[in-house]
Design an enzyme around this catalytic site. Sequence first.
Site, short mmCIF file in Angstrom:
data_model
loop_
_atom_site.label_atom_id
_atom_site.label_comp_id
_atom_site.label_asym_id
_atom_site.label_seq_id
_atom_site.Cartn_x
_atom_site.Cartn_y
_atom_site.Cartn_z
N ALA A 410 10.37 0.73 -1.50
CA ALA A 410 9.02 1.28 -1.44
C ALA A 410 8.80 2.06 -0.15
CB ALA A 410 7.98 0.15 -1.54
N CYS A 411 8.10 3.17 -0.27
CA CYS A 411 7.65 3.91 0.91
C CYS A 411 6.27 4.48 0.61
CB CYS A 411 8.63 5.03 1.31
SG CYS A 411 8.65 6.46 0.24
N ASP A 412 5.68 5.17 1.55
CA ASP A 412 4.31 5.65 1.38
C ASP A 412 4.13 6.48 0.13
OD1 ASP A 412 2.47 4.71 3.33
OD2 ASP A 412 3.61 5.76 4.85
N VAL A 441 4.19 2.79 -2.38
CA VAL A 441 3.66 1.45 -2.11
C VAL A 441 2.55 1.10 -3.09
CG1 VAL A 441 2.34 0.08 -0.46
CG2 VAL A 441 4.29 1.41 0.32
#
Length: 496
Positions: A410-412, A441
């Site tokens: 997960a990332c922004d 996210v």
Amino acid sequence: MSLPDAKQNKNLEGKGARARVQKFGGYLAGMIMPNIGAFIAWGLITALFIPDGWLPNESLATLVGPTILYLLPILIGYTGGRMVHGQRGAVIGALATMGAVVSADIPMFLGAMVMGPLSAFILKKFDESIDGKVKSGFEMLVDNFSLGIIGTVMAILGRLGIGPIVNVLVEWLGSGVAWLVENSLLPLASVFIEPAKVLFLNNAINHGVLAPLGVTDAAETSKSILFMLESNPGPGLGLLVAFALFGPLKLRGATWGSVIIHFFGGIHEIYFPYILMKPRMILATIAGGATGIAVGLLFNAGLVAPAAPGSILAYIAVSPRGGLLPVLASVGAAAVVSFVVASLLFGFGRGKDVADEVAAPTAHETVVKESSTDGTSPVAVAATTTTATATTATANRSILGSEVKKLIIACDAGMGSSVMVAGAMKKKLAPYGVTVVHSPVNEVPDDAELIMCQSGLAPRVRAIVPDAVVVTFEQFVGDPAFARVENAIKNGETIE
């Protein structure tokens, strides 16, 4: 190999001004990143077919204006609405954005970032208020008319309210930039841009503010240096090379991979953790950015379209015909100055920070050494030791590596760093039957069991999926967390 604890310079609980700004920046990035391909297409069309382009073509050049003025803002509004309320939010987001688009003759990226999520949020609240109250058989009628009516109101609001406000704001910003240029102060913009980038506001600055101003500027001169203020890969390149040569010993080998990913892949986010680890290094990128702008002004450098992503390859693609050398001079000067300043801050590898890191093992190393003497698994010891890493200390759930079927990175925005990490982990875990996917996210599935993310995002991930096992990492390349998860899956050990 383990890494110094970069989290000492972060807000671990996800609270406070920094965390809120990072979350806001990540949300804005989530509206931009899925549409980067469209930005690249527009940049190539512009670079190739405008009158001063590489292959001038009057007919094909007619694609330039409608794409930047209509298509790209509507895509951003569509994406922003979808992030809030799925497909219904996407439709009303695009519709409301159209109102802002027709209110001005500038690219309404900022207006799209407002109208898309706002209209979707209002529709979502309406849908929640009537949930379970619509008589059977009338659901489609109510859904369509509610979207149409609310969408109409929001489009009118965009046309008469949000659009004109954004237009005035962009005009003010344009006047400010013009004042900086006239007074030879434009390099000072780096004092604001570089720190904002580290707070993950890079996409908002580049596409929300500088791109519309750059389009207006390029309409008069066929190119604009404003496209280079945020996206210049030089400052990050110089910083990363300094880390690779003179930074903490445990980081040097892994940093070379980050250099390649940043400079050629255009993923600037990969160097943000390095600055968060050593905040004084922001001085290096500020100095490099200011130098790049100054050299660009000196040699009349500029791009014909935004460089998206900020890769040297993208820079070459959208450089004007006959204007490549000034662009490369700006990038090179920024990299050299950033490298020199960062190296000085490191004491050219002889500073106290490096010596201390060699002498004092990290908590993770201590755990490994203790476990190696009694035959206990390092992962098991880390789960019961108070000196373990922050990941083990904050995550109370566990899963056996043999039970893992899917790993979510997960990332922004779910389009940049997470794609890179997922690609690397996919190759490592494929032999064990583990599927690896990347995700924003805010869109992590509710049934996720194992998630990896940067430590600063962990509180948000845990709030969304409280039952999942969350493993955090600091660096996108070479972080020991990746090897720890891989080994646990391979050996069937506990992951916590």
